[in-house]
Design an enzyme around this catalytic site. Structure first.
Site, short mmCIF file in Angstrom:
data_model
loop_
_atom_site.label_atom_id
_atom_site.label_comp_id
_atom_site.label_asym_id
_atom_site.label_seq_id
_atom_site.Cartn_x
_atom_site.Cartn_y
_atom_site.Cartn_z
N GLY A 1 0.78 -1.12 -0.03
CA GLY A 1 -0.01 -0.03 0.09
C GLY A 1 0.70 1.01 0.04
N ALA B 1 -10.08 -3.05 3.99
CA ALA B 1 -10.22 -4.22 4.60
C ALA B 1 -11.85 -4.32 5.17
CB ALA B 1 -9.34 -4.54 5.76
N SER B 2 -12.57 -3.87 4.49
CA SER B 2 -14.17 -3.77 4.87
C SER B 2 -15.16 -4.55 3.93
CB SER B 2 -14.74 -2.44 5.11
OG SER B 2 -13.85 -1.82 5.78
#
Ligand code: GDP
Ligand code: PGA
Ligand code: MN
Ligand code: MN
Length: 609
Positions: A213, A265-266
């Site tokens: 990232g 991360a959802s």
């Protein structure tokens, strides 16, 4: 001195502007060698990385690597958008003057690649031929071979994408220098890391990390931050942290495209990859387009179009298994050339494991090491409960490996967008789905997306915060202008998308279980949304949108009792409280368009405020 010209000749890199840029940074960083790479070099680079011990084999055509243990997630507070225009300062972009940040980064990078190879990665963040292609070309320079291997999977990498560009500004300059990871003071007051996008100079300077990232500059720094700045500055397009999928109704022959933003991360990757049409009879066919980034524009025919600029998937490993996401497992099968990062690894058998891959960790622990590289067999009693894999451990694979990737995923035309959804981890208040038909109210809903932060951002896990459109970590210009740009682009579309807010993560406050099974079942509310758009169902009108009735949702084969009633209800008292928080949140933004405030007041009024 390294002979840059010769290296560029060998790599077939002919663009004069790119050659000058490479030469300048090769000199500044002090790299020993320069090498131009393309996707065709992958096998050789893999062999070299294995030889050097940078990656390990993880089955046939699969590879494993570990990043430094203090370098496993994006760092939001070290990420900065710099420009020459003080008016570009927003709430979230950590704006600094370009004149301050450029010399600072040059100082950090000076001589910092000594002894290393500088890889030159010419890339394109778009399917070739896209109407947005001129914003999509870039050249990442990195001193890290693992970053090259990831970029080859996540972007289209070849000198041909940049050789014919004919002016200075037609490619993004993206410089990545890893730095001495063990001496950067990560997370301390003396943190040396800087992740800077000099947006009005289309230059990205990242120092001090090899985590995806922070280091795959085509993906997040260009694909999101630079892209959104360019989209706004040109007035032509939106760039969002969105997944993109297609649903075909085989009965009517109609195809729908849905895109939407959820914080990191959802659930974007899972939603785009793993919907289970088989659960709903044979009526629907679901296709994968993208899982993290979408660029949206209005085409010549007046329709809103979207495309995924990426070429791969950088997915969260945790809880990926045959029940939750069989498609993801298929896309990282032996032979796919997938990479695993920071999962657990068995150095004898070359297997990988992460929490939730199987119910329990392997019972035979010989040879297993956790994500920090420590042997599981040598763990003390205190350490027994620590996860084997880092919660933000990842797999990296190309789109072509995804079994249900859309047949037209590389079509430069993009796909027409029917719906835009927002979501996140929200343990209460947010129902399963609420649909919004008014554009300003939909944009308002995106701007007030509130969710729990996750382990994809360092040190913020579990914190409740607003994350407009899920773009908070990638916001490159002021929020008021961002809202206005949204209203402008969607306003220009002749057919408006329907909006919706979804939540797969509401929990029982007593025992903490998720009230909705999620994952593959998330197709059900999306089908309802398409039916609502078509006028086939009506739902229940509430002050915050239209909610499905129990009868309208297709529940075939799903056993869900009163949990469903709870996630199809609105707690108006809780919402009234929320409206106060929203007011405070929106009040931070200078120049927020009046339409957004009107939408806010309309919702507040409907709630009796
Ligand atoms: P992304 O980072 O937004 O792409 O999110 P992912 O799809 O990679 O998911 C992040 C984490 O959330 C993973 O551990 C998933 O297993 C989990 N997750 C994804 N979708 C769901 C869902 O519908 N329900 C639940 N309970 N967990 C989910
Ligand atoms: P994610 O992508 O949204 O799938 O977690 C990586 C990131 O945003 O850091
Ligand atoms: Mn993301
Ligand atoms: Mn993802």
């Amino acid at each position: 001195m390294v002979d840059v010209a010769q290296a560029l000749d060998e790599g077939g890199l002919t663009n004069k502007y790119v050659r000058d840029y490479v030469a300048e940074w090769a000199e500044l960083t002090g790299a020993d060698r320069v090498e131009v790479v393309s996707a065709a070099d992958d096998a050789r680079l893999i062999a070299e990385a294995l030889e050097a011990g940078e990656i390990q084999p993880a089955g046939e055509g699969l590879y494993y690597s570990r990043s430094y243990f203090k370098d496993t997630a994006r760092s939001e507070e070290r990420t900065i958008v710099a420009t020459n225009r003080p008016e570009d300062r927003g709430i979230y972009n950590n704006w600094r003057p370009a004149s301050e940040m450029k010399p600072l980064l040059m100082d950090k990078m000076r001589g910092a690649s000594a002894g290393k190879t500088m890889y030159v990665i010419p890339y394109l963040m778009a399917p070739p031929g896209s109407p947005l292609e001129r914003y999509a070309a870039g050249v990442e320079l990195t001193d890290n071979r693992s970053v090259v291997l990831h970029m080859i999977r996540m972007a289209r990498v070849d000198a041909s994408y940049i050789n014919d560009l004919d002016d200075q500004d037609s490619f993004v300059r993206a410089v990545h220098v890893t730095g001495d990871l063990e001496n950067l003071g990560q997370g301390t007051p003396h943190d040396q890391r800087y992740f800077v996008t000099v947006a009005d100079e289309r230059t990205i300077l990242h120092f001090g990390s090899s985590y995806g990232g922070n280091a795959l500059l085509g993906k997040i720094a260009h694909g999101l931050r630079q892209g959104s700045y360019d989209g706004w500055a040109s007035g032509k397009f939106l760039v969002e942290q969105f997944m993109l999928l297609g649903i075909t109704d085989k009965e009517t022959g109609k195809k729908y495209h849905i895109c939407g933003g959820f914080p990191s991360a959802s659930g974007k990757t899972n939603l785009a990859m793993t919907l289970a049409p088989d659960a709903l009879g044979d009526r629907y066919y679901v296709e994968f387009y993208g899982d993290d980034i979408a660029w949206l524009w209005v085409g010549d025919d007046g329709k809103l179009y979207g495309m995924n600029p990426e070429n791969g998937v950088f997915g969260v490993a945790k809880d990926t298994n045959a029940d939750t996401n069989p498609t993801a497992l298929d896309s990282i099968e032996p032979g796919t050339q997938a990479l695993f990062t920071n999962v657990a690894y068995n150095e004898d058998t070359h297997e990988v494991w992460w929490e939730g891959k199987t119910k329990n960790p392997p019972s035979e622990i010989t040879g297993w090491r956790d994500w920090k590289g420590n042997l599981i067999s040598e763990r003390s009693e205190d350490e027994a409960d620590e996860p084997w894999a880092h919660p933000n451990s990842r797999f990296t694979t190309t789109l072509a490996n995804v079994p249900n990737v859309a047949k037209d995923f590389e079509d430069p035309k993009g796909v027409p967008i029917d719906a835009i959804i927002f979501g996140g981890r929200t343990r209460d208040r947010e129902p399963l789905i609420r649909a919004i038909t008014d554009v300003a109210e939909g944009v308002y809903d995106g701007l007030t997306l509130g969710a729990e932060a996750t382990f994809a951002a360092d040190g913020l896990d579990g914190q409740l915060r607003y994350d407009p459109m899920s773009m908070r970590p990638f916001m490159s210009y002021p929020e008021g202008a961002y809202a206005a740009h949204w209203l402008k682009i969607i306003g220009e579309a002749t057919e408006k998308p329907i909006f919706a807010h979804v939540n797969w993560f509401q929990k029982d406050p007593e025992d903490g279980h998720f009230l909705w099974p999620g994952y593959r079942e998330n197709l059900r509310p999306l089908i309802w949304l398409m039916q609502l758009k078509n006028g086939e169902v009506e739902g229940n009108k509430t002050p915050v949108g239209i909610i499905p009735t129990r009868e309208e949702l297709n529940l075939d084969g799903l056993e869900i009792g009163e949990d469903l009633d709870r996630i199809l209800a609105i707690d108006e008292e809780r919402w009234r409280q929320e409206m106060g928080f929203r007011e405070g949140h929106l009040s931070q933004f200078d120049g927020l368009p009046e339409e957004i405030w009107e939408a806010h007041r309309r919702v507040a009024g409907d709630l009796g405020l």
